[in-house]
Motif scaffolding. Structure first.
Motif, PDB file in Angstrom:
ATOM      1  N   PRO A  21      -3.978  -1.976  -5.056  1.00 51.66           N
ATOM      2  CA  PRO A  21      -4.536  -2.043  -3.760  1.00 51.66           C
ATOM      3  C   PRO A  21      -3.838  -0.743  -3.122  1.00 51.66           C
ATOM      4  O   PRO A  21      -2.577  -0.789  -2.858  1.00 51.66           O
ATOM      5  CB  PRO A  21      -3.888  -3.431  -3.074  1.00 51.66           C
ATOM      6  N   ASP A  70      -9.344   1.588  -2.096  1.00 49.36           N
ATOM      7  CA  ASP A  70     -10.243   1.776  -0.975  1.00 49.36           C
ATOM      8  C   ASP A  70     -11.468   2.729  -1.222  1.00 49.36           C
ATOM      9  O   ASP A  70     -12.585   2.592  -0.951  1.00 49.36           O
ATOM     10  CB  ASP A  70      -9.724   1.786   0.517  1.00 49.36           C
ATOM     11  N   ASP A 108     -11.568  -7.046  -4.841  1.00 52.30           N
ATOM     12  CA  ASP A 108     -11.139  -5.890  -4.135  1.00 52.30           C
ATOM     13  C   ASP A 108      -9.776  -5.569  -4.388  1.00 52.30           C
ATOM     14  O   ASP A 108      -8.904  -4.922  -3.493  1.00 52.30           O
ATOM     15  CB  ASP A 108     -11.319  -5.940  -2.684  1.00 52.30           C
ATOM     16  N   ARG A 162       0.776  -1.193  -0.058  1.00 51.30           N
ATOM     17  CA  ARG A 162       0.129  -0.113  -0.209  1.00 51.30           C
ATOM     18  C   ARG A 162       0.769   1.058  -0.042  1.00 51.30           C
ATOM     19  O   ARG A 162       0.391   2.389  -0.621  1.00 51.30           O
ATOM     20  CB  ARG A 162      -1.063   0.092   1.391  1.00 51.30           C
ATOM     21  N   PRO A 197      -5.044   3.078  -0.627  1.00 52.60           N
ATOM     22  CA  PRO A 197      -6.077   3.970  -0.153  1.00 52.60           C
ATOM     23  C   PRO A 197      -6.980   4.365  -1.225  1.00 52.60           C
ATOM     24  O   PRO A 197      -8.162   4.731  -1.028  1.00 52.60           O
ATOM     25  CB  PRO A 197      -5.434   5.068   0.673  1.00 52.60           C
TER      26      PRO A 197
END
Length: 326
Positions: free
Chosen positions: A231, A236, A208, A102, A233
């Protein structure tokens, strides 16, 4: 044949020799299997370790084969248990991987893919790798000449594999002639569809783990650039955005297959019209989508208002919600 339990060809030859003899010394097995003594000693120790043979006391040492059905089945059960543990551990490893990627290389979290061939190749690979769910925003512009419906074959393939597909269509998308029929085709194969008055962008999210944002301007003949989101933030945030828009949008429901409906049900024409009205489409836009004149739209809307006892278009939507039509 016994590679899955850890025996190579040379090992299996020695094991087969022991099965034929049922009881043998190392020299006897080496002779039968045409193997050297050091190799044979190593293999019989492996067989004992796996539970396929036992060693007797005394001199010279003899090795006794354990009945193969019982011995090999026990080894297989152990291997299967180990595989189950490994599969469970994959989840833990993936959590560690996601956490590590991340922020470790922020410059690699967003890729800009350019070139029609490269965009198509990455988009195709992304779809092949989807296992659980595809989520997407759909809105114009589309690539000519049939961009509005080109994705259907791909989506039908995903649905056929058991992938859950949820799509939010922009109001301007369903106003295109024939687009509703295209959406209904997907829904009859399992797609879940909703309509929103202002879908913010084109977007596809694979499970995801990956998202793609196509970059296309009105008039472009083909899709030649996209953002690929790994992947992070940002991914997300895109997932959260999709879920927020999904929650506020209008569900698309299929009406009865025939031209008429049973009491208490919507006909196919009524279902399409109600969906368009609930999404905020004008009479002109609804007519363009359905292939009707504005006057025909107004006539059907009036009938629908009379049927549910509504005085306004807004009341139609409220009553339709209460009846579970939208």
């Amino acid at each position: 044949m016994l590679e899955p339990i850890g025996l190579g060809d040379a090992d299996e030859a020695i094991y087969d020799a022991l099965v034929r003899r049922t009881r043998a010394t190392v020299p006897e097995l080496a002779q039968d299997a045409h193997s050297s003594l050091p190799v044979t000693r190593r293999v019989v120790r492996t067989l004992v370790g796996l539970g396929l043979a036992t060693r007797t006391a005394g001199r010279p040492s003899r090795y006794v084969v354990v009945p193969p059905d019982r011995a090999i089945e026990a080894v297989l059960r152990e291997r299967e248990a180990a595989l189950r543990d490994t599969r469970r551990h994959i989840g833990t490893l993936m959590e560690i991987y996601r956490a590590s990627t991340r922020f470790a290389h922020p410059g690699e979290l967003v890729e800009v893919i350019t070139g029609r061939g490269e965009v198509n190749e990455r988009w195709g690979r992304m779809q092949q790798d989807i296992r659980v769910q595809m989520r997407g925003f759909d809105r114009p512009p589309y690539a000519a000449p049939r961009g509005a419906s080109d994705s259907n074959e791909v989506e039908l393939g995903l649905l056929g594999r058991g992938v859950k597909c949820r799509v939010v269509y922009d109001k301007s998308a369903i106003e295109l002639p024939g687009r509703i029929d295209d959406i209904e085709l997907g829904m009859r194969h399992g797609e879940q569809a909703r309509i929103d008055g202002d879908v913010p962008m084109k977007l596809a999210i694979a499970d995801d783990r990956l998202a793609i944002i196509p970059l296309m301007r009105p008039g472009d003949p083909a899709l030649t650039a996209s953002y690929l989101i790994h992947p992070s933030p940002l991914l997300d945030a895109l997932i959260a955005l999709f879920e927020a828009v999904w929650t506020r949008s209008v569900p698309v429901r299929l009406g009865s297959a025939g031209g008429s409906a049973e009491p208490g049900e919507l006909s196919a024409a009524e279902a399409k019209l109600l969906m368009l009205l609930a999404s905020g489409a004008t009479d002109k836009a609804a007519g363009r989508a359905l292939g009707w004149s504005e006057r025909t739209v107004q006539r059907h809307a009036t009938k629908l208002m009379t049927r549910v006892g509504a005085q306004t278009r807004f009341q139609i939507a409220m009553e339709a919600t209460r009846r579970g039509w939208i």
